[in-house]
Write a protein that holds these residues in place. Structure first.
Motif, PDB file in Angstrom:
ATOM      1  N   UNK A  34       0.828  -1.200   0.000  1.00 21.09           N
ATOM      2  CA  UNK A  34       0.000   0.000   0.000  1.00 21.09           C
ATOM      3  C   UNK A  34       0.871   1.262   0.000  1.00 21.09           C
ATOM      4  N   UNK A  35       0.366   2.359  -0.562  1.00 19.59           N
ATOM      5  CA  UNK A  35       1.188   3.581  -0.626  1.00 19.59           C
ATOM      6  C   UNK A  35       1.482   4.117   0.775  1.00 19.59           C
ATOM      7  N   UNK A  36       0.699   3.673   1.750  1.00 20.42           N
ATOM      8  CA  UNK A  36       0.924   4.149   3.115  1.00 20.42           C
ATOM      9  C   UNK A  36       1.770   3.207   3.945  1.00 20.42           C
ATOM     10  N   UNK A  37       2.614   2.384   3.317  1.00 20.02           N
ATOM     11  CA  UNK A  37       3.381   1.418   4.109  1.00 20.02           C
ATOM     12  C   UNK A  37       4.522   2.073   4.876  1.00 20.02           C
ATOM     13  N   UNK A 190       5.763  -7.388   3.156  1.00 22.37           N
ATOM     14  CA  UNK A 190       4.941  -6.508   3.988  1.00 22.37           C
ATOM     15  C   UNK A 190       3.944  -7.325   4.790  1.00 22.37           C
ATOM     16  N   UNK A 191       4.186  -7.470   6.058  1.00 19.62           N
ATOM     17  CA  UNK A 191       3.242  -8.116   6.965  1.00 19.62           C
ATOM     18  C   UNK A 191       3.619  -7.657   8.370  1.00 19.62           C
ATOM     19  N   UNK A 192       3.065  -6.518   8.794  1.00 16.88           N
ATOM     20  CA  UNK A 192       3.519  -5.901  10.047  1.00 16.88           C
ATOM     21  C   UNK A 192       3.534  -6.871  11.218  1.00 16.88           C
ATOM     22  N   UNK A 193       2.490  -7.709  11.344  1.00 16.20           N
ATOM     23  CA  UNK A 193       2.435  -8.601  12.496  1.00 16.20           C
ATOM     24  C   UNK A 193       3.610  -9.589  12.469  1.00 16.20           C
ATOM     25  N   UNK A 194       3.868 -10.144  11.285  1.00 12.18           N
ATOM     26  CA  UNK A 194       4.949 -11.116  11.176  1.00 12.18           C
ATOM     27  C   UNK A 194       6.310 -10.450  11.366  1.00 12.18           C
ATOM     28  N   UNK A 196       6.871  -7.870  13.159  1.00 21.18           N
ATOM     29  CA  UNK A 196       7.002  -7.593  14.597  1.00 21.18           C
ATOM     30  C   UNK A 196       7.410  -8.862  15.336  1.00 21.18           C
ATOM     31  N   UNK A 216       7.641  -2.587   6.348  1.00 17.88           N
ATOM     32  CA  UNK A 216       6.831  -1.829   7.297  1.00 17.88           C
ATOM     33  C   UNK A 216       7.663  -1.354   8.477  1.00 17.88           C
ATOM     34  N   UNK A 217       7.084  -0.487   9.286  1.00 16.12           N
ATOM     35  CA  UNK A 217       7.800   0.056  10.432  1.00 16.12           C
ATOM     36  C   UNK A 217       7.586  -0.793  11.686  1.00 16.12           C
ATOM     37  N   UNK A 218       6.936  -1.959  11.531  1.00 18.86           N
ATOM     38  CA  UNK A 218       6.645  -2.787  12.703  1.00 18.86           C
ATOM     39  C   UNK A 218       7.897  -3.172  13.503  1.00 18.86           C
ATOM     40  N   UNK A 221       8.830  -0.473  15.862  1.00 15.43           N
ATOM     41  CA  UNK A 221       7.978  -0.392  17.051  1.00 15.43           C
ATOM     42  C   UNK A 221       8.368  -1.470  18.059  1.00 15.43           C
TER      43      UNK A 221
END
Lengths: 356, 306
Positions: A34-37, A190-194, A196, A216-218, A221
């Motif tokens: 997504x463009x917001x990644x 891209x899979x923030x949960x994974x 993280x 992602x930025x996961x 965090x």
């Protein structure tokens, strides 16, 4: 009579409309996320916006996000070409064969495939020498780690990612001979949960520096939550996590390239090219090194950025051995682009196998 | 290879966290399907829950209000599905898919100003003495409250479906809606309530990802967990405890395989990466060799005139 008149004027209007349309150069973008990644796709979309800002009404851009790397990508590209796109940027490695296939069907449409290596009469490839940025990260990571364990979240086992691991490892090892890399292959961009979870697993196993090659930025965090863990922004600056845990970053700057290629299509000067630019040409940017990095380390890193940019230093300079102990580069020898483009081996010292 | 690098206590604690969003969404969907409705919009409801929860938690700086908002958000979106399928009698598969697409798009729009913001942290359970116990403490008493809600919900769903009158009605509606109707039960009302419950659960699961597990907002951040929840319900033969087992297996093996990779175990990474899917399906398929089957009216449209 009336009908013919009607038809004639309709044809005229249609003709006018087509000419009006033809004056506009239509540029399509196929995005993997997504463009917001906040990372990879975000930066490609910044490049698209730069094209719009540069050419204004002379250009029309379209984009499709979250396009899976598979047959669906071919459908999206075909759709774009059918809708009159003059130039299509396909912005992920996994679109390589699809780009070539669609390009065959639309010889008049120009295609630009990011990070790939297959070209054709109407297909160019472009990529950035991210490994130069990885060298800088490796240096900082090697200096800053206290546990001597550096975690690396890798995405897919493609040359692009393997280059990054090797480059970071070589430069971390150079300043810290005790350093050890723990590598996790997430098999996703891209899979923030994974991402993280991967970061947490690495941190639980003692890593105090996390390098990521996912979008992602996961992981940032997760590092922030853990407290004393250093990270680097990937693809985008990720400055919302500065000055700590994010101490620096690799920033992809596609805007100049996208503008230049769009201009080439407008002028009719577009030709197949194989562009691979690094820090020197501005395609790879090094995000501000924060004050949490000791001043001397920061100065060394800046010096390295300088020498990589000027070409005085190559990130893969011998003596280097492959993982199996065989010689790769002799003293002072630098890696050629062909080997780098197809890199499928680890350098000596990295533990584990490259997945097939 | 250095297996000693893996701390089993931390591993179990983090696999419970990894499994919770999946468990919440799957329990919600289980109730929906038990009522005879197939809602493929789980992914959409989750991501709407993720952004609603995130936005409200950030605006009010209260994560609990965020969780409530997430449940409300998921339920409101599911209401759209309920209207389409129960009132307008639209096809459930198509409506569910549309709901997912709509949810993904709408969440991206809603979330534009929330990228890169840190949500307020949710306090973890801290019971004096119990949380400090070695081994048992971090595993059983050191989590966020939502994780326990997920477990309690599983037990409650099981008890409700098995022992209560309400559960019996719900199952009757799902097994044979004509018979339930003939007996005087409100088929549509029961189904709408079930759909709302499913939406709220999915929303809570989504918010668990954006507020606790990751915690941040990123577009498309549920990344397919809703679809896995859907598959899980089927492989678990519509039984709550098996859903729990499946969710913990899937979440657990996922966390375990990442840990094994980091520890440098000499198993090819490809096998490790596919193991969560493979083992979860295998175990649940073997377990479902008994006579369990789908609710008979699953996916069928009901209208009182028919």
């Amino acid at each position: 009579m009336k009908l013919t008149k009607l038809l004639a004027s309709a044809a005229l209007v249609a003709g006018l409309a087509t000419t009006a349309m033809a004056e506009k150069t239509k540029v399509g973008f196929v995005y993997v996320g997504p463009v917001g990644d906040g990372g990879w796709t975000y930066e490609h979309d910044q490049g698209r916006k730069a094209v719009v800002a540069e050419f204004g009404d002379d250009v029309e851009t379209v984009y499709v996000e979250n396009v899976p790397e598979g047959p669906d990508a071919e459908r999206v590209m075909t759709q774009m070409a059918l809708e009159g796109a003059d130039l299509i940027f396909t912005t992920s490695f996994g679109y390589m064969d699809q780009t070539i296939n669609v390009a065959k069907k639309f010889p008049k449409v120009k295609f630009e495939h990011a990070t790939g290596y297959k070209t054709a009469d109407n297909v160019s490839v472009y990529s950035a020498r991210f490994y130069e940025g990885r060298a800088v990260q490796g240096h900082i990571a090697g200096k800053m780690t206290e546990s001597n364990i550096i975690g690396y979240i890798a995405s897919f086992p493609i040359p692009e990612v393997i280059r990054g691991i090797n480059s970071a490892y070589i430069h971390a090892k150079k300043v810290n001979p005790d350093v050890e890399f723990k590598i996790i292959w997430a098999y996703t961009w891209f899979d923030p949960a994974k991402e993280a979870d991967a970061a947490k697993a690495l941190i639980e196993q003692g890593a105090d520096v996390i390098l990521q090659h996912t979008d992602s930025t996961a992981p940032q965090a997760a590092a922030q939550a853990a407290g004393n863990v250093v990270t680097f922004g990937q693809a985008s600056d990720m400055s919302e996590y500065a000055p700590f845990p994010r101490v620096s970053s690799i920033i992809d700057d596609w805007a100049p390239y996208y503008i230049a290629r769009t201009k080439a299509v407008m002028d009719g000067t577009w030709s197949t090219a194989n562009t691979w630019d690094g820090i020197g040409a501005g395609m790879v940017g090094i995000g501000e090194i924060s004050d949490r990095v000791p001043a001397d380390v920061k100065a060394e890193a800046m010096a390295m950025v300088e020498s990589l940019a000027s070409g005085d230093y190559h990130a893969f300079t011998g003596p280097l051995k492959k993982q199996d102990g065989s010689d790769w580069l002799a003293e002072g020898e630098t890696a050629d682009d062909g080997t780098l483009a197809g890199m499928n081996f680890y350098v000596e010292g990295i533990v584990g196998d490259v997945p097939n | 290879m250095d297996l000693s690098a893996i701390n089993p206590v931390l591993l179990i604690a983090s696999l419970m966290v990894a499994a919770t969003p999946l468990l919440l969404a799957a329990i919600g969907e289980l109730v929906v399907e038990k009522a005879g409705v197939l809602n493929l919009g789980v992914e959409g409801m989750m991501i709407i829950g993720a952004i609603c929860g995130f936005a409200i938690a950030v605006e009010t700086t209260n994560p609990y209000l965020g969780l409530l908002a997430a449940m409300a958000g998921g339920a409101v979106l599911s209401l759209l599905f309920a209207f389409l399928t129960q009132v307008a009698l639209a096809n459930q598969v198509a409506s569910g898919l549309a709901l997912t697409l709509f949810g993904l798009g709408l969440s991206a729009l809603m979330g534009q100003s929330y990228v890169g913001i840190k949500p307020p942290a949710m306090a973890k359970l801290d019971i004096p003495f119990l949380t400090d116990l070695p081994i048992i403490g971090p595993i059983l008493f050191g989590h966020d409250p939502v994780l326990y809600v997920g477990l309690a919900l599983t037990a409650a769903t099981w008890a409700l479906l098995k022992y209560s009158r309400l559960g019996l009605i719900l199952r009757a509606v799902g097994e044979n809606h004509e018979a339930a109707h003939a007996l005087g039960y409100h088929v549509v009302r029961t189904r709408v309530l079930a759909i709302l419950f499913g939406g709220a659960c999915a929303g809570l699961g989504g918010a668990y990802i954006s507020l606790i597990r990751v915690p941040q907002w990123t577009e498309g951040m549920t990344a397919g967990i809703g679809w896995i929840a859907l598959a899980l319900v089927v492989f678990a033969s519509w039984k709550p405890w098996r859903v729990l087992l499946g969710a913990y297996l899937f979440g657990g093996i996922n966390v375990l395989q990442l840990n094994l990779q980091a520890a440098g175990v000499a198993i090819p990474v490809e096998y490790l990466a596919m193991s969560p899917y493979l083992i979860t399906i295998l175990v649940l398929v073997i377990m479902s060799a008994d006579k369990s089957r789908a609710p008979a009216s699953l996916g069928r449209i009901f209208h009182a005139s028919q």
